[in-house]
Structure formats: C-alpha cells, structure tokens
Design an enzyme around this catalytic site. Sequence first.
Site, PDB file in Angstrom:
ATOM      1  N   ASN A  80       4.364   5.725   1.991  1.00 25.02           N
ATOM      2  CA  ASN A  80       3.899   5.100   3.107  1.00 25.02           C
ATOM      3  C   ASN A  80       5.454   3.780   3.317  1.00 25.02           C
ATOM      4  O   ASN A  80       6.101   4.269   2.863  1.00 25.02           O
ATOM      5  CB  ASN A  80       3.030   3.557   2.408  1.00 25.02           C
ATOM      6  CG  ASN A  80       2.201   3.145   3.716  1.00 25.02           C
ATOM      7  OD1 ASN A  80       2.176   3.024   4.644  1.00 25.02           O
ATOM      8  ND2 ASN A  80       0.514   3.211   3.703  1.00 25.02           N
ATOM      9  N   HIS A 110      22.642  -1.480 -14.398  1.00 24.30           N
ATOM     10  CA  HIS A 110      24.426  -2.177 -14.933  1.00 24.30           C
ATOM     11  C   HIS A 110      23.739  -2.602 -16.669  1.00 24.30           C
ATOM     12  O   HIS A 110      23.310  -2.575 -16.842  1.00 24.30           O
ATOM     13  CB  HIS A 110      24.611  -3.109 -14.173  1.00 24.30           C
ATOM     14  CG  HIS A 110      23.857  -2.782 -12.431  1.00 24.30           C
ATOM     15  ND1 HIS A 110      25.861  -2.687 -12.202  1.00 24.30           N
ATOM     16  CD2 HIS A 110      23.543  -2.804 -11.785  1.00 24.30           C
ATOM     17  CE1 HIS A 110      25.539  -2.456 -10.443  1.00 24.30           C
ATOM     18  NE2 HIS A 110      24.036  -2.303 -10.326  1.00 24.30           N
ATOM     19  N   ALA A 135       0.748  -0.136  -3.861  1.00 30.31           N
ATOM     20  CA  ALA A 135       1.742  -0.587  -2.811  1.00 30.31           C
ATOM     21  C   ALA A 135       2.300  -1.871  -4.168  1.00 30.31           C
ATOM     22  O   ALA A 135       1.566  -2.561  -5.059  1.00 30.31           O
ATOM     23  CB  ALA A 135       0.202  -2.052  -1.606  1.00 30.31           C
ATOM     24  N   ALA A 153      -1.284  -2.594  -7.784  1.00 27.75           N
ATOM     25  CA  ALA A 153      -0.686  -2.423  -6.650  1.00 27.75           C
ATOM     26  C   ALA A 153       0.227  -3.619  -7.674  1.00 27.75           C
ATOM     27  O   ALA A 153      -0.596  -3.840  -8.777  1.00 27.75           O
ATOM     28  CB  ALA A 153      -1.348  -3.268  -5.910  1.00 27.75           C
ATOM     29  N   LYS A 176      -7.315   2.981 -18.830  1.00 23.84           N
ATOM     30  CA  LYS A 176      -7.989   2.963 -19.296  1.00 23.84           C
ATOM     31  C   LYS A 176      -7.868   4.850 -18.882  1.00 23.84           C
ATOM     32  O   LYS A 176      -6.843   4.866 -18.155  1.00 23.84           O
ATOM     33  CB  LYS A 176      -9.218   2.771 -18.374  1.00 23.84           C
ATOM     34  CG  LYS A 176      -9.147   2.986 -16.610  1.00 23.84           C
ATOM     35  CD  LYS A 176     -10.972   2.828 -16.073  1.00 23.84           C
ATOM     36  CE  LYS A 176     -10.888   2.820 -14.553  1.00 23.84           C
ATOM     37  NZ  LYS A 176     -12.238   2.250 -14.427  1.00 23.84           N
TER      38      LYS A 176
END
Length: 183
Positions: A80, A110, A135, A153, A176
């Site tokens: 997306n 780094h 997302a 998300a 789960k």
Amino acid sequence: MEFPRHLKQTDPAFNETFKIKNANEPLIQAFNQKPHSLAEIRALLTQITGKEIPASTEISIPFETDFGKNITIGKECFINKNAMFDDLGGISIGDRCLIGPNATLVTINHVRAVNKRWDLHLGAIHIESDVWLGANVTVLPGVTIGKGAIIGANSLVNKDIPPRTLAVGSPAKVIKQVEPDAD
C-alpha cells in the site's frame, strides 16, 4: 550486490552504496511524481530493484526505497501507499503478502559509538509468504516474520515472529495463533 553485515565508512563497498543510491534516486522520483499504470509501476520497480516484479503484484505510489537493489518481492503481493524500504541489508517478501500503508522496513542500524556512527550494521528482513503487515508497522533489521503471521497496526517488530501468529504492540508481542483458514 551483497554487503557484509558490518560496513565501515572506510570500506570500498561503503562508497559503492552511495553510487547505487544516487543512480536510483532519479528513478524513485520519476516513479512517485505522476500516476502510472500498474504495468508502468512494475516496469519502473523492476528497473529500480534490478529484479522482475511479478505481474500479479501491485504496489501503490508513493513508494520509497533508499537503495533498491536488495529488494525481492513475491507473487500476488499488495504493498500500500507510503511504504518505505530501507533495503541495504536486504528485504525479501514472499508470495501473497499484504503490506499496509506507511509500513517501514529498515535493514540498517548505525554503530552506537559517537566516533563510528557512520559505520553500519546490516540485517536482512525476511517476510515469508502469506504475511499481513497492518498500517504503520515498522520492521527492524534482522527480523524474520513467519509464514501466515499478522502484525497489527502501529506495531514495532524488533524480533522474529513465528509462523501463523498475531503480534501487536511496541515492541510487537505474539498474542495468539492464527488458524490457516480463520476469518
């Protein structure tokens, strides 16, 4: 081009990375500046990654990568908008994966010492087949996400996630199991 797990600023490969990065930046800019057909998107990404993007895979723009040449994407994937792949350490995505908007995959870290901060630790990210990243998920260097896993998300994935599990949070924790044919 394969890079070692630790790349010092004094290594010849360090400068080579910037040459490749600089060559790819105009391609990424062209990729994101205007609408493209799905075929054009795949063609541009094939040029950026140096690997064929399967016709069954869809990638929404904008899409960002800092390097490009160390990305492999499987069949029937959907990536997306606003995905960012920091791929110097390598990113492999299996078949049928879903990657939500604003996902960030980071393969570079780094060195902590102030006088060596430009030195890099690289860790490949492996996303096995049938994974769903929600997302705003961030995946850190060296992580493998197992087949069929779901990452909720806004999660931060800093360690391996077993197959067919649901993991959420920052850092992501398995909460789960996911059944193969669950709704």
